[in-house]
Enzyme design. Structure first.
Site, PDB file in Angstrom:
ATOM      1  N   ARG A 189       0.814  -1.215   0.000  1.00 45.25           N
ATOM      2  CA  ARG A 189       0.000   0.000   0.000  1.00 45.25           C
ATOM      3  C   ARG A 189       0.849   1.267   0.000  1.00 45.25           C
ATOM      4  O   ARG A 189       0.395   2.325  -0.441  1.00 45.25           O
ATOM      5  CB  ARG A 189      -1.008  -0.038   1.158  1.00 45.25           C
ATOM      6  CG  ARG A 189      -2.185  -0.948   0.838  1.00 45.25           C
ATOM      7  CD  ARG A 189      -3.062  -1.166   2.033  1.00 45.25           C
ATOM      8  NE  ARG A 189      -2.780  -2.416   2.699  1.00 45.25           N
ATOM      9  CZ  ARG A 189      -3.142  -2.701   3.940  1.00 45.25           C
ATOM     10  NH1 ARG A 189      -3.774  -1.807   4.658  1.00 45.25           N
ATOM     11  NH2 ARG A 189      -2.859  -3.874   4.459  1.00 45.25           N
TER      12      ARG A 189
ATOM     13  N   GLU B 208       0.712  -6.843  12.628  1.00 45.90           N
ATOM     14  CA  GLU B 208      -0.506  -7.026  13.424  1.00 45.90           C
ATOM     15  C   GLU B 208      -1.134  -8.385  13.163  1.00 45.90           C
ATOM     16  O   GLU B 208      -1.710  -8.987  14.042  1.00 45.90           O
ATOM     17  CB  GLU B 208      -1.532  -5.904  13.144  1.00 45.90           C
ATOM     18  CG  GLU B 208      -2.651  -5.897  14.188  1.00 45.90           C
ATOM     19  CD  GLU B 208      -3.762  -4.883  13.900  1.00 45.90           C
ATOM     20  OE1 GLU B 208      -3.822  -4.318  12.807  1.00 45.90           O
ATOM     21  OE2 GLU B 208      -4.596  -4.702  14.803  1.00 45.90           O
TER      22      GLU B 208
END
Ligand SMILES: O=P(O)(O)OC[C@H]1O[C@H](OP(=O)(O)OP(=O)(O)O)[C@H](O)[C@@H]1O
Ligand SMILES: Nc1ncnc2[nH]cnc12
Length: 255
Positions: free
Chosen positions: A135, A172
């Site tokens: 991203r 995460e």
């Protein structure tokens, strides 16, 4: 306000069962949190140009937020969508793709990042913008062009040809390895690392290590969004600047 003001325990990421196909849209009315995630920080400037120790403690007061940047942040944040339990149960996924569907929002995003970097990082020349796969590739090159800087990618292992440096990391929702081409940065070049989100900080910390291995002068990290309750910035050994922080599950007519 910096994340160092927040409680130190990360939340469990449990969510009530929801229809996974339905995104939640962010509301500009700042509704109460309905999730186990910490509420959005308020006030947020989410940034600091303070010097930061390797432990992440901040030592200076952030400069005033430019009003134009504050306005852009509200616009950009309200365009994000949230997907509960993606890519795995308990993760509230922040989807930035709507920012690229609208040319006006896309322009706002690049303008906001340019303001963020020029206001908080340095008014001097930045040589290299480093973007993280994938991203960070969506806006890193445009930001680099606007800054008159080079763009250099950090890629997942096995994608770049020639001699590379490698760093493993935890994020995460999983583990991974990043690489940079060994000659991608010249010693002493002034570098800013950009990505969409800092969560646990594992990805960004690995990228920072790669930039330093190559001899880059790492000025700062810049993100669209910081999940500040995860305290990812504590893993980073350069100043951290973000457009917005905190995470709160938006109310949605689909729920
Ligand atoms: O702070 P962390 O816990 O390390 O997490 C943040 C990273 O996770 C996401 O990338 P992801 O690995 O999902 O890759 P993608 O950009 O290709 O979707 C995001 O774009 C950051 O790079
Ligand atoms: N909650 C989240 N949403 C989107 N991207 C992420 N990367 C790491 N955590 C994320």
């Amino acid at each position: 306000m910096s994340s160092s003001n927040l409680p130190s325990t990360a939340p469990s990421h449990g969510h009530p069962a929801k229809d996974l196909q339905q995104p939640l849209t962010n509301s500009s009315t700042n509704p109460p949190s309905t999730s186990s995630h910490r509420p959005r920080s308020n006030p947020d400037p989410t940034t600091s140009n303070a010097s930061q120790t390797p432990q992440g403690s901040l030592t200076a007061t952030p400069p005033t937020r430019p009003p134009e940047l504050a306005r852009l942040e509200v616009t950009l944040r309200s365009a994000l969508r949230q997907y509960p339990d993606f890519p795995s149960p308990g993760i509230l996924f922040e989807d930035i793709m709507p920012l690229f569907v609208s040319p006006a929002l896309h322009e706002d995003l690049i303008h906001a990042l340019h303001l963020l970097v020029t206001h908080y990082v340095t008014s001097q020349k930045i040589d290299v913008v480093v973007g993280l796969e994938s991203r960070g590739f969506l806006f890193g090159p445009s930001l680099a062009l606007r800054l008159g800087a080079a763009f250099v990618p950090v890629r997942k292992k096995g994608k770049l040809p020639g001699p590379c440096e490698t760093e493993g990391f935890q994020k995460e929702y999983g583990a991974d390895e990043f690489q940079m081409q060994s000659d991608a940065i010249k010693p002493g070049q002034r570098v800013v690392i950009v990505d969409d989100i800092i969560a646990t900080g594992g990805s960004a910390a690995a990228a920072g290590k790669l930039v330093r291995k190559l001899g880059g002068d790492l000025l700062a990290f810049a993100f669209l969004m910081e999940l500040d309750f995860l305290k990812g910035r504590d893993k980073l050994d350069a100043p951290v600047h973000t457009l917005f922080a905190g995470q709160e599950e938006a109310l949605s007519s689909t729920r």
